[in-house]
Design a protein around this motif. Structure first.
Motif, PDB file in Angstrom:
ATOM      1  N   THR A  76      26.441  23.615  29.606  1.00  0.00           N
ATOM      2  CA  THR A  76      27.275  22.438  29.857  1.00  0.00           C
ATOM      3  C   THR A  76      28.606  22.571  29.124  1.00  0.00           C
ATOM      4  OG1 THR A  76      25.323  21.044  30.160  1.00  0.00           O
ATOM      5  CG2 THR A  76      27.395  19.923  29.642  1.00  0.00           C
ATOM      6  N   ALA A  77      28.562  22.982  27.868  1.00  0.00           N
ATOM      7  CA  ALA A  77      29.795  23.154  27.088  1.00  0.00           C
ATOM      8  C   ALA A  77      30.703  24.202  27.722  1.00  0.00           C
ATOM      9  CB  ALA A  77      29.459  23.535  25.655  1.00  0.00           C
ATOM     10  N   LEU A  78      30.131  25.298  28.200  1.00  0.00           N
ATOM     11  CA  LEU A  78      30.933  26.340  28.844  1.00  0.00           C
ATOM     12  C   LEU A  78      31.570  25.820  30.124  1.00  0.00           C
ATOM     13  CD1 LEU A  78      31.947  29.238  28.971  1.00  0.00           C
ATOM     14  CD2 LEU A  78      29.808  29.855  30.112  1.00  0.00           C
ATOM     15  N   ARG A  79      30.810  25.111  30.939  1.00  0.00           N
ATOM     16  CA  ARG A  79      31.366  24.544  32.174  1.00  0.00           C
ATOM     17  C   ARG A  79      32.501  23.577  31.866  1.00  0.00           C
ATOM     18  NH1 ARG A  79      25.923  23.352  35.772  1.00  0.00           N
ATOM     19  NH2 ARG A  79      25.453  25.548  36.157  1.00  0.00           N
ATOM     20  N   LEU A  80      32.306  22.745  30.843  1.00  0.00           N
ATOM     21  CA  LEU A  80      33.359  21.800  30.467  1.00  0.00           C
ATOM     22  C   LEU A  80      34.587  22.530  29.937  1.00  0.00           C
ATOM     23  CD1 LEU A  80      31.206  18.989  28.859  1.00  0.00           C
ATOM     24  CD2 LEU A  80      32.668  18.746  30.878  1.00  0.00           C
ATOM     25  N   ARG A  81      34.411  23.578  29.167  1.00  0.00           N
ATOM     26  CA  ARG A  81      35.552  24.350  28.663  1.00  0.00           C
ATOM     27  C   ARG A  81      36.384  24.919  29.814  1.00  0.00           C
ATOM     28  NH1 ARG A  81      35.822  25.617  23.360  1.00  0.00           N
ATOM     29  NH2 ARG A  81      33.977  25.207  22.107  1.00  0.00           N
ATOM     30  N   VAL A  82      35.715  25.521  30.783  1.00  0.00           N
ATOM     31  CA  VAL A  82      36.427  26.084  31.941  1.00  0.00           C
ATOM     32  C   VAL A  82      37.117  24.962  32.711  1.00  0.00           C
ATOM     33  CG1 VAL A  82      36.157  27.295  34.140  1.00  0.00           C
ATOM     34  CG2 VAL A  82      34.925  28.103  32.114  1.00  0.00           C
ATOM     35  N   PHE A  83      36.409  23.864  32.914  1.00  0.00           N
ATOM     36  CA  PHE A  83      36.961  22.697  33.609  1.00  0.00           C
ATOM     37  C   PHE A  83      38.206  22.171  32.896  1.00  0.00           C
ATOM     38  CE2 PHE A  83      36.273  17.894  34.003  1.00  0.00           C
ATOM     39  CZ  PHE A  83      36.995  17.775  35.182  1.00  0.00           C
ATOM     40  N   PHE A  84      38.124  21.989  31.586  1.00  0.00           N
ATOM     41  CA  PHE A  84      39.264  21.485  30.824  1.00  0.00           C
ATOM     42  C   PHE A  84      40.453  22.438  30.907  1.00  0.00           C
ATOM     43  CE2 PHE A  84      36.415  18.997  27.609  1.00  0.00           C
ATOM     44  CZ  PHE A  84      36.025  18.135  28.620  1.00  0.00           C
ATOM     45  N   LEU A  85      40.168  23.718  30.812  1.00  0.00           N
ATOM     46  CA  LEU A  85      41.227  24.721  30.898  1.00  0.00           C
ATOM     47  C   LEU A  85      41.904  24.672  32.259  1.00  0.00           C
ATOM     48  CD1 LEU A  85      42.766  27.138  29.730  1.00  0.00           C
ATOM     49  CD2 LEU A  85      40.929  28.591  30.576  1.00  0.00           C
TER      50      LEU A  85
ATOM     51  N   PRO B  79      40.495  19.550  17.432  1.00  0.00           N
ATOM     52  CA  PRO B  79      39.273  19.627  16.614  1.00  0.00           C
ATOM     53  C   PRO B  79      38.189  18.643  17.077  1.00  0.00           C
ATOM     54  CG  PRO B  79      41.197  19.723  15.208  1.00  0.00           C
ATOM     55  CD  PRO B  79      41.702  19.425  16.594  1.00  0.00           C
ATOM     56  N   ASP B  80      38.582  17.446  17.509  1.00  0.00           N
ATOM     57  CA  ASP B  80      37.616  16.462  17.971  1.00  0.00           C
ATOM     58  C   ASP B  80      36.895  16.954  19.237  1.00  0.00           C
ATOM     59  OD1 ASP B  80      36.375  13.766  17.949  1.00  0.00           O
ATOM     60  OD2 ASP B  80      37.478  13.562  19.837  1.00  0.00           O
ATOM     61  N   VAL B  81      37.645  17.496  20.191  1.00  0.00           N
ATOM     62  CA  VAL B  81      37.045  18.020  21.418  1.00  0.00           C
ATOM     63  C   VAL B  81      36.146  19.204  21.093  1.00  0.00           C
ATOM     64  CG1 VAL B  81      37.554  19.169  23.626  1.00  0.00           C
ATOM     65  CG2 VAL B  81      38.832  17.126  22.960  1.00  0.00           C
ATOM     66  N   GLU B  82      36.604  20.096  20.216  1.00  0.00           N
ATOM     67  CA  GLU B  82      35.785  21.257  19.828  1.00  0.00           C
ATOM     68  C   GLU B  82      34.455  20.812  19.212  1.00  0.00           C
ATOM     69  OE1 GLU B  82      35.870  24.408  20.330  1.00  0.00           O
ATOM     70  OE2 GLU B  82      37.880  24.664  21.103  1.00  0.00           O
TER      71      GLU B  82
ATOM     72  N   GLY C  59      30.116  12.245  23.942  1.00  0.00           N
ATOM     73  CA  GLY C  59      29.376  13.455  24.294  1.00  0.00           C
ATOM     74  C   GLY C  59      27.900  13.237  24.026  1.00  0.00           C
ATOM     75  N   LEU C  60      27.356  14.000  23.097  1.00  0.00           N
ATOM     76  CA  LEU C  60      25.954  13.873  22.719  1.00  0.00           C
ATOM     77  C   LEU C  60      25.727  12.504  22.073  1.00  0.00           C
ATOM     78  CD1 LEU C  60      23.189  15.319  22.431  1.00  0.00           C
ATOM     79  CD2 LEU C  60      23.970  16.063  20.169  1.00  0.00           C
TER      80      LEU C  60
END
Length: 146
Positions: A36-45, A23-26, A60-61
């Motif tokens: 940026t959020a999409l790139r980080l999601r793919v990167f984390f995955l 939940p914290d990462v989300e 983050g922000l």
């Protein structure tokens, strides 16, 4: 070949949409700029699936006041009004191994970050790594989409 790449990326994207982070990462991802959020999601995955590492966002922000405080504490940090964090374009990230040990953090040497595979995956996802991005300032936990 192009067809198989499309199929692979479509499968990865579908998996990513159903893959949950803490939940914290989300919450921190949702506060960032969309690309940026999409790139980080793919990167984390990719880090989780390929390297067995779980990402946690330590920052983050940021507000202008938060950035000013960081700059006052360490002038090597960007001045208020000039940080990509203030625009939602970056995140500071640590990585945990399967046992929950913090294996990649600010104090981790550059060679360990590079050998881990994380830096290569970040580049693949269109992210710039802070370990080499800022002349005179080693900030390995920083990833941005500039």
């Amino acid at each position: 070949m192009v067809k198989w790449l499309f199929v692979g990326f479509t499968a990865l994207f579908g998996f990513m949409l159903n893959f949950g982070f803490t939940p914290d990462v989300e919450t921190k991802l949702k506060a960032l700029e969309r690309v940026t959020a999409l790139r980080l999601r793919v990167f984390f995955l990719l880090c989780r699936v390929c390297l067995g590492l779980r990402a946690i966002i330590t920052s983050g922000l940021r507000s202008t006041a938060q950035q000013a405080a960081l700059h006052a504490a360490d002038p090597r940090n960007a001045a208020a009004g000039s940080s990509s964090h203030e625009r939602g374009l970056s995140a500071d990230v640590n990585f945990l191994d399967a046992a929950g040990n913090n294996v990649l953090r600010k104090a981790t040497p550059k060679s360990v970050w590079e050998k881990s595979g994380v830096v290569a995956l970040a580049a693949l996802c269109g992210l710039r790594w802070g370990g080499t991005a800022f002349p005179g300032y080693y900030d390995p936990v920083h990833f941005d989409s500039l």
